[in-house]
Design a protein around this motif. Sequence first.
Motif, PDB file in Angstrom:
ATOM      1  N   SER A   2      -4.625  16.862   6.047  1.00  0.00           N
ATOM      2  CA  SER A   2      -5.406  16.300   4.955  1.00  0.00           C
ATOM      3  C   SER A   2      -5.580  17.337   3.853  1.00  0.00           C
ATOM      4  O   SER A   2      -5.689  18.519   4.116  1.00  0.00           O
ATOM      5  CB  SER A   2      -6.760  15.877   5.514  1.00  0.00           C
ATOM      6  N   ILE A  20     -16.707  13.271   7.791  1.00  0.00           N
ATOM      7  CA  ILE A  20     -15.676  14.266   8.145  1.00  0.00           C
ATOM      8  C   ILE A  20     -14.908  13.780   9.384  1.00  0.00           C
ATOM      9  O   ILE A  20     -13.681  13.819   9.449  1.00  0.00           O
ATOM     10  CB  ILE A  20     -16.336  15.648   8.388  1.00  0.00           C
ATOM     11  N   LYS A  21     -15.683  13.254  10.344  1.00  0.00           N
ATOM     12  CA  LYS A  21     -15.073  12.753  11.586  1.00  0.00           C
ATOM     13  C   LYS A  21     -14.223  11.507  11.314  1.00  0.00           C
ATOM     14  O   LYS A  21     -13.061  11.423  11.739  1.00  0.00           O
ATOM     15  CB  LYS A  21     -16.204  12.390  12.553  1.00  0.00           C
ATOM     16  N   HIS A  24     -11.115  12.416   9.325  1.00  0.00           N
ATOM     17  CA  HIS A  24     -10.364  13.581   9.811  1.00  0.00           C
ATOM     18  C   HIS A  24     -10.187  14.592   8.664  1.00  0.00           C
ATOM     19  O   HIS A  24      -9.101  15.143   8.466  1.00  0.00           O
ATOM     20  CB  HIS A  24      -8.991  13.180  10.354  1.00  0.00           C
ATOM     21  N   ALA A  25     -11.254  14.782   7.903  1.00  0.00           N
ATOM     22  CA  ALA A  25     -11.186  15.691   6.747  1.00  0.00           C
ATOM     23  C   ALA A  25     -11.696  17.068   7.158  1.00  0.00           C
ATOM     24  O   ALA A  25     -12.398  17.210   8.172  1.00  0.00           O
ATOM     25  CB  ALA A  25     -12.034  15.134   5.614  1.00  0.00           C
ATOM     26  N   ASP A  26     -11.367  18.064   6.351  1.00  0.00           N
ATOM     27  CA  ASP A  26     -11.871  19.409   6.638  1.00  0.00           C
ATOM     28  C   ASP A  26     -13.292  19.546   6.093  1.00  0.00           C
ATOM     29  O   ASP A  26     -13.557  19.129   4.964  1.00  0.00           O
ATOM     30  CB  ASP A  26     -10.993  20.462   5.937  1.00  0.00           C
ATOM     31  N   CYS A 292     -11.031   6.779   1.212  1.00  0.00           N
ATOM     32  CA  CYS A 292      -9.581   6.741   1.491  1.00  0.00           C
ATOM     33  C   CYS A 292      -8.843   5.992   0.396  1.00  0.00           C
ATOM     34  O   CYS A 292      -7.808   6.436  -0.084  1.00  0.00           O
ATOM     35  CB  CYS A 292      -9.306   6.003   2.792  1.00  0.00           C
TER      36      CYS A 292
END
Length: 299
Positions: A2, A20-21, A24-26, A292
Motif C-alpha cells: 500500500s 488501518i486494519k 491494510h494501510a501503514d 478506497c
Amino acid sequence: MSNCIIFTIPGNEVLANSLIKLLHADPGDAIIRHFPDGETYVKVNSNVHEKEAIIICSLHQPDDKILSLYFLAQTLKEFGAFPVTLVVPYLAYMRQDKRFTDGECISSDLFARLLSSFVDKLITIDPHLHRRISLNEIYSIHTSVLHVSHQLSKWIKENIQQPLLIGPDSESEQWVSKVAADANVPYIILEKIRKGDRNVKVSVPQVEKYKEYTPVLVDDIISTANTMIETIGHLKKAGMKPPVCIGIHAVFAAKAYDKLIKAGAEKVITCNTITHPSNAIYIDELLGQEICKNSFVVD
Ligand code: R5P
C-alpha cells in the motif's frame, strides 16, 4: 503493498486503528504534543514522500485540534505527501451558516476556507447542511459526503418494535424521511424555534394515533440535548412511551448526556463519528470503502 499512510490526531485512535486494519494501510508515525507553555509540537517520523497521507480527525471541540491538524498536514506536504486527505467523521462549524444577527462571523464559510487551504481532500459523514445544499458551496477542495441513513434504519429495524420516528425540525426531514422509508416505519417532523444557544422551543407532536408506538427521536447533532429534552417533555405529557434518542454526532456539551437520560430517554444511541459511550452504530466500513474508492494509492 500500500502507498497509503494513516495518521491520527490524538483522541481518534480507536477509529484510526480500525481503518488501518480494514485497509491494510501503514500507520503513520508522528508525535503530536504540547510544550509546557501550551504551544503545539508536531514531528513526523514516517517517510511520506510520494505517498497519500490520510489524517483521521473528528472535529468535535475543534478549537483544541485545529492547530495540530494544520501543523501535521502542512508538515506532511513539506515532506512530499500527496494528496493529504482529511477523514473528518464529524465536521465542525457547519451551523453558523448565516449572520443570524448583524455583525456575526459566518464561521462555516471561514472554517471551510481554512481547511481548504491546507488539505487536498476531505471525507465526512452527514455534515449539517441546512441553508447550503452541498459542501462545494464553501469548500474549494474535493469533498466526499457520506450518509448513515442506512445504518440508522438497520439499527432501528433490529432493535425497536413498532417505532415512530420523530425529527425535531424541518432540517431533520432530509435524513429522518430516508431512515423511515428504509425501515418502512412512520415519521413526523416537528417545528423548532431557537431562541439562544441553550434555549429551544419545539412544537407539540401530534401523536394521538401512535400511542402504541415507541417514539424514536432522530437528529444529526446532540449538543446541549435541549432539543431532545424539550421533545421528551411533550411526549411524556402526551402519554407516550419513553423515547429512544438517536443522534448521528455525539457532541454532548458539558453534562448533556446525563441530562438527556435524566429527562426520560429510554436509551441514547449515536454513531461513532465522535467517540462516546453512547456509540452503537459504526461507520468504520462506510469510511473504509470511501477511502478506497477515492484513493489512487490504496490497494
Ligand atoms: C441543529 O439544527 C441541529 O440539527 C440539532 O438539532 C441541534 O444542533 C441540536 O442542538 P441541541 O442538542 O443543543 O439542542
